[in-house]
Design a protein around this motif. Structure first.
Motif, PDB file in Angstrom:
ATOM      1  N   PHE A  17       0.857  -1.194   0.000  1.00  0.00           N
ATOM      2  CA  PHE A  17       0.000   0.000   0.000  1.00  0.00           C
ATOM      3  C   PHE A  17       0.892   1.243   0.000  1.00  0.00           C
ATOM      4  CE2 PHE A  17      -1.964  -3.353   2.627  1.00  0.00           C
ATOM      5  CZ  PHE A  17      -3.051  -3.669   1.830  1.00  0.00           C
ATOM      6  N   THR A  18       0.973   1.914  -1.132  1.00  0.00           N
ATOM      7  CA  THR A  18       1.864   3.076  -1.253  1.00  0.00           C
ATOM      8  C   THR A  18       1.466   4.204  -0.318  1.00  0.00           C
ATOM      9  OG1 THR A  18       0.524   3.896  -3.103  1.00  0.00           O
ATOM     10  CG2 THR A  18       2.454   2.548  -3.648  1.00  0.00           C
ATOM     11  N   SER A  19       0.179   4.283   0.019  1.00  0.00           N
ATOM     12  CA  SER A  19      -0.287   5.356   0.900  1.00  0.00           C
ATOM     13  C   SER A  19       0.273   5.231   2.307  1.00  0.00           C
ATOM     14  CB  SER A  19      -1.818   5.379   0.952  1.00  0.00           C
ATOM     15  OG  SER A  19      -2.312   4.139   1.410  1.00  0.00           O
ATOM     16  N   ALA A  20       0.766   4.043   2.676  1.00  0.00           N
ATOM     17  CA  ALA A  20       1.312   3.842   4.019  1.00  0.00           C
ATOM     18  C   ALA A  20       2.533   4.706   4.264  1.00  0.00           C
ATOM     19  CB  ALA A  20       1.670   2.374   4.233  1.00  0.00           C
ATOM     20  N   SER A  21       3.217   5.102   3.190  1.00  0.00           N
ATOM     21  CA  SER A  21       4.438   5.906   3.332  1.00  0.00           C
ATOM     22  C   SER A  21       4.163   7.331   3.796  1.00  0.00           C
ATOM     23  CB  SER A  21       5.206   5.943   2.007  1.00  0.00           C
ATOM     24  OG  SER A  21       4.402   6.488   0.984  1.00  0.00           O
ATOM     25  N   GLN A  22       2.881   7.753   3.775  1.00  0.00           N
ATOM     26  CA  GLN A  22       2.547   9.105   4.228  1.00  0.00           C
ATOM     27  C   GLN A  22       2.647   9.215   5.751  1.00  0.00           C
ATOM     28  OE1 GLN A  22      -1.793  10.145   4.062  1.00  0.00           O
ATOM     29  NE2 GLN A  22      -2.023   8.026   3.356  1.00  0.00           N
ATOM     30  N   PHE A  23       2.677   8.078   6.434  1.00  0.00           N
ATOM     31  CA  PHE A  23       2.791   8.064   7.891  1.00  0.00           C
ATOM     32  C   PHE A  23       4.224   7.735   8.281  1.00  0.00           C
ATOM     33  CE2 PHE A  23      -1.662   7.140   7.077  1.00  0.00           C
ATOM     34  CZ  PHE A  23      -2.290   8.026   7.931  1.00  0.00           C
ATOM     35  N   SER A  24       4.759   8.535   9.200  1.00  0.00           N
ATOM     36  CA  SER A  24       6.163   8.389   9.577  1.00  0.00           C
ATOM     37  C   SER A  24       6.325   7.462  10.782  1.00  0.00           C
ATOM     38  CB  SER A  24       6.754   9.759   9.912  1.00  0.00           C
ATOM     39  OG  SER A  24       8.071   9.631  10.402  1.00  0.00           O
ATOM     40  N   LEU A  25       7.409   6.692  10.744  1.00  0.00           N
ATOM     41  CA  LEU A  25       7.788   5.863  11.885  1.00  0.00           C
ATOM     42  C   LEU A  25       8.986   6.441  12.613  1.00  0.00           C
ATOM     43  CD1 LEU A  25       7.373   2.348  10.241  1.00  0.00           C
ATOM     44  CD2 LEU A  25       6.059   3.201  12.193  1.00  0.00           C
ATOM     45  N   LYS A  26       9.366   7.654  12.221  1.00  0.00           N
ATOM     46  CA  LYS A  26      10.517   8.306  12.835  1.00  0.00           C
ATOM     47  C   LYS A  26      10.127   8.900  14.186  1.00  0.00           C
ATOM     48  CE  LYS A  26      14.054  11.818  11.973  1.00  0.00           C
ATOM     49  NZ  LYS A  26      14.527  12.875  11.036  1.00  0.00           N
ATOM     50  N   MET A  27      10.942   8.647  15.182  1.00  0.00           N
ATOM     51  CA  MET A  27      10.678   9.169  16.532  1.00  0.00           C
ATOM     52  C   MET A  27      10.802  10.686  16.544  1.00  0.00           C
ATOM     53  SD  MET A  27      10.252   8.111  19.856  1.00  0.00           S
ATOM     54  CE  MET A  27      11.098   6.550  20.130  1.00  0.00           C
ATOM     55  N   PRO A  28       9.788  11.417  17.057  1.00  0.00           N
ATOM     56  CA  PRO A  28       9.894  12.881  17.164  1.00  0.00           C
ATOM     57  C   PRO A  28      10.994  13.283  18.147  1.00  0.00           C
ATOM     58  CG  PRO A  28       7.626  12.122  17.491  1.00  0.00           C
ATOM     59  CD  PRO A  28       8.507  10.914  17.544  1.00  0.00           C
ATOM     60  N   LYS A  29      11.333  14.563  18.138  1.00  0.00           N
ATOM     61  CA  LYS A  29      12.313  15.072  19.097  1.00  0.00           C
ATOM     62  C   LYS A  29      11.782  14.898  20.524  1.00  0.00           C
ATOM     63  CE  LYS A  29      15.257  16.608  16.007  1.00  0.00           C
ATOM     64  NZ  LYS A  29      16.610  16.033  15.858  1.00  0.00           N
ATOM     65  N   TRP A  30      12.695  14.757  21.472  1.00  0.00           N
ATOM     66  CA  TRP A  30      12.314  14.495  22.861  1.00  0.00           C
ATOM     67  C   TRP A  30      11.420  15.568  23.485  1.00  0.00           C
ATOM     68  CZ3 TRP A  30      12.026  10.074  25.015  1.00  0.00           C
ATOM     69  CH2 TRP A  30      12.855   9.030  24.599  1.00  0.00           C
ATOM     70  N   PRO A  31      11.588  16.859  23.145  1.00  0.00           N
ATOM     71  CA  PRO A  31      10.656  17.849  23.722  1.00  0.00           C
ATOM     72  C   PRO A  31       9.191  17.557  23.383  1.00  0.00           C
ATOM     73  CG  PRO A  31      12.573  18.962  22.822  1.00  0.00           C
ATOM     74  CD  PRO A  31      12.691  17.524  22.415  1.00  0.00           C
ATOM     75  N   ILE A  32       8.931  17.035  22.190  1.00  0.00           N
ATOM     76  CA  ILE A  32       7.557  16.700  21.815  1.00  0.00           C
ATOM     77  C   ILE A  32       7.062  15.509  22.635  1.00  0.00           C
ATOM     78  CG2 ILE A  32       6.112  15.783  19.960  1.00  0.00           C
ATOM     79  CD1 ILE A  32       7.592  17.539  18.018  1.00  0.00           C
ATOM     80  N   ILE A  33       7.905  14.486  22.782  1.00  0.00           N
ATOM     81  CA  ILE A  33       7.527  13.313  23.580  1.00  0.00           C
ATOM     82  C   ILE A  33       7.228  13.724  25.017  1.00  0.00           C
ATOM     83  CG2 ILE A  33       8.315  11.107  24.498  1.00  0.00           C
ATOM     84  CD1 ILE A  33       7.730  11.014  21.538  1.00  0.00           C
ATOM     85  N   ARG A  86       0.334  12.273  11.539  1.00  0.00           N
ATOM     86  CA  ARG A  86       1.017  11.435  10.544  1.00  0.00           C
ATOM     87  C   ARG A  86       2.237  10.731  11.156  1.00  0.00           C
ATOM     88  NH1 ARG A  86      -3.135  11.838   8.057  1.00  0.00           N
ATOM     89  NH2 ARG A  86      -3.370  12.337   5.871  1.00  0.00           N
ATOM     90  N   ASN A  87       2.191  10.497  12.468  1.00  0.00           N
ATOM     91  CA  ASN A  87       3.324   9.879  13.157  1.00  0.00           C
ATOM     92  C   ASN A  87       2.793   9.032  14.309  1.00  0.00           C
ATOM     93  OD1 ASN A  87       5.582   9.517  15.073  1.00  0.00           O
ATOM     94  ND2 ASN A  87       6.700  10.870  13.694  1.00  0.00           N
ATOM     95  N   ILE A  88       3.123   7.745  14.316  1.00  0.00           N
ATOM     96  CA  ILE A  88       2.574   6.822  15.302  1.00  0.00           C
ATOM     97  C   ILE A  88       3.061   7.124  16.710  1.00  0.00           C
ATOM     98  CG2 ILE A  88       4.422   5.101  15.095  1.00  0.00           C
ATOM     99  CD1 ILE A  88       0.618   4.463  15.508  1.00  0.00           C
ATOM    100  N   TRP A  89       4.225   7.781  16.845  1.00  0.00           N
ATOM    101  CA  TRP A  89       4.809   7.985  18.165  1.00  0.00           C
ATOM    102  C   TRP A  89       4.062   9.023  18.993  1.00  0.00           C
ATOM    103  CZ3 TRP A  89       7.708   4.220  19.666  1.00  0.00           C
ATOM    104  CH2 TRP A  89       8.426   3.479  18.729  1.00  0.00           C
ATOM    105  N   TYR A  90       3.270   9.875  18.363  1.00  0.00           N
ATOM    106  CA  TYR A  90       2.448  10.823  19.120  1.00  0.00           C
ATOM    107  C   TYR A  90       1.410  10.041  19.936  1.00  0.00           C
ATOM    108  CZ  TYR A  90       4.232  14.970  16.681  1.00  0.00           C
ATOM    109  OH  TYR A  90       5.031  15.983  16.211  1.00  0.00           O
ATOM    110  N   GLY A  91       0.739   9.101  19.276  1.00  0.00           N
ATOM    111  CA  GLY A  91      -0.245   8.284  19.975  1.00  0.00           C
ATOM    112  C   GLY A  91       0.401   7.381  21.007  1.00  0.00           C
ATOM    113  N   VAL A  92       1.582   6.842  20.692  1.00  0.00           N
ATOM    114  CA  VAL A  92       2.302   5.991  21.641  1.00  0.00           C
ATOM    115  C   VAL A  92       2.622   6.775  22.911  1.00  0.00           C
ATOM    116  CG1 VAL A  92       4.475   4.775  22.082  1.00  0.00           C
ATOM    117  CG2 VAL A  92       3.276   4.451  19.900  1.00  0.00           C
ATOM    118  N   ALA A  93       3.086   8.020  22.735  1.00  0.00           N
ATOM    119  CA  ALA A  93       3.441   8.844  23.901  1.00  0.00           C
ATOM    120  C   ALA A  93       2.220   9.119  24.774  1.00  0.00           C
ATOM    121  CB  ALA A  93       4.071  10.158  23.439  1.00  0.00           C
ATOM    122  N   LEU A  94       1.078   9.467  24.152  1.00  0.00           N
ATOM    123  CA  LEU A  94      -0.144   9.708  24.926  1.00  0.00           C
ATOM    124  C   LEU A  94      -0.606   8.436  25.629  1.00  0.00           C
ATOM    125  CD1 LEU A  94      -2.199  12.009  22.525  1.00  0.00           C
ATOM    126  CD2 LEU A  94      -1.199  12.642  24.727  1.00  0.00           C
TER     127      LEU A  94
END
Length: 283
Positions: free
Chosen positions: A83-99, A212-220
C-alpha cells in the motif's frame, strides 16, 4: 519469509499485484485487529495463573519486545510495498521535547476520560463508586505490571490497531472510519473497560491521523498508563481521595489531581507548540 514466498507465488501465477492489493485493502482493519489480538494473547500466556511471578512478568515483557520488532518490520518494510499510501505516515521518533510535552498532556486525558465515561454511563444506570485503596502487595504487583503497560504495550497496540490498520487508506474520511472500527475492536479487547478503551482508541487514532506519526499516539498512550500507576502510588500514600467503579472501569480523581493535570497539560501544549513552531522555521 512468508511475505517473499507469497510474492513469488504471485509472480509464478502472473497475478496482478494491484488486484491483490485492492482485495486486501478493505480487509486490513480486520486483519490488523486479528493480528493484534493474536499477539496480545501470546504476550499474556506467561501471566496465565492466579499468582504471576516476576519471572513470568519478565518473560511476558520479552515476548512483547519480540512482537514489537516483528510488527515494526511489517509496517516499515512490508506494508508500504503493498500500500503506497502507508508511506505518508512516519515511523521516525519525534524530538524528545515533543515526547515530553505529550507525556505532560496525558494526565489530563486520563482525568477527562474518567469523568466522560462516568457521565455517559450515568445516563443509563446508577454508577456504584467506591474509594480506591491500595495495599503494599497490590501496589507492588501494579508497579511490576506497569513496566509492560508503560514501555511496551502502548508501542505494540498502536502499531497494530492504528499504524497497520489506518495507513493503507489515503483519504482522510476513510482513515477516520477505520479509526472508529478499530476503536470498537480495541474496546472489545479491554472487555470491562470498553467505554474508556473506545474513547482512548479514538483519541490515539485521531492524533495519529493528524500528526502522521505513530509515536504521538504511543506517547499519549504510555503517559495515560504511567499516570494510572502514579495515581496508584498517590492513593497508597494516602495523599488524596479517588473514587472508582469496577464495571465499567472508571477512575474519578480529586481536586488536587485535576488542577495538577490541567497545569501539566498547559505546559505540555506550550512545549509541543514551541517545538512545532521551531520545526517549521527550520524548514
Amino acid at each position: 519469509m512468508i511475505y517473499f514466498a507469497f510474492r513469488s507465488l504471485i509472480r509464478i501465477f502472473a497475478v496482478d499485484m494491484k488486484i491483490i492489493t485492492n482485495i486486501l485493502k478493505p480487509l486490513m482493519p480486520i486483519l490488523a485487529a486479528a493480528y493484534g489480538f493474536g499477539l496480545i494473547y501470546v504476550t499474556a500466556l506467561p501471566l496465565d495463573g492466579d499468582t504471576p511471578t516476576i519471572a513470568s512478568d519478565l518473560l511476558s515483557c520479552l515476548i512483547t519486545l519480540v512482537c514489537i520488532i516483528l510488527t515494526f518490520f511489517l509496517v516499515k518494510r512490508v506494508e508500504p510495498k503493498w500500500f503506497t499510501s502507508a508511506s505518508q505516515f512516519s515511523l521516525k521518533m519525534p524530538k524528545w521535547p515533543i515526547i515530553i510535552g505529550l507525556l505532560m498532556i496525558a494526565p489530563l486525558w486520563l482525568v477527562a476520560e474518567g469523568y466522560l465515561v462516568y457521565g455517559l454511563t450515568s445516563l443509563f444506570h446508577t454508577v456504584q463508586l467506591e474509594t480506591v485503596t491500595y495495599t503494599t502487595s497490590e501496589l507492588r504487583e501494579d508497579l511490576i505490571a506497569s513496566i509492560h503497560a508503560v514501555l511496551l504495550a502502548p508501542v505494540l497496540e498502536e502499531l497494530c490497531f492504528r499504524q497497520m490498520a489506518i495507513s493503507p487508506f489515503r483519504r482522510r474520511g476513510a482513515q477516520v472510519a477505520v479509526c472508529v472500527v478499530m476503536a470498537v475492536l480495541f474496546g472489545m479487547l479491554h472487555v470491562r473497560n470498553f467505554p474508556g478503551a473506545f474513547l482512548a482508541a479514538m483519541a490515539y487514532g485521531l492524533v495519529f491521523i493528524w500528526s502522521r506519526n505513530i509515536w504521538y499516539g504511543v506517547a499519549l498512550h504510555a503517559g495515560h498508563n504511567l499516570t494510572a500507576t502514579l495515581l496508584a502510588i498517590y492513593c497508597w500514600l494516602g495523599l488524596g481521595d479517588m473514587q472508582m467503579a469496577k464495571i465499567p472501569v472508571i477512575f474519578l480523581t480529586d481536586a488536587p489531581v485535576i488542577v495538577g493535570s490541567i497545569v501539566l497539560a498547559i505546559a505540555g501544549i506550550l512545549v509541543v507548540s514551541q517545538r512545532q513552531t521551531n520545526r517549521i522555521k527550520e524548514k
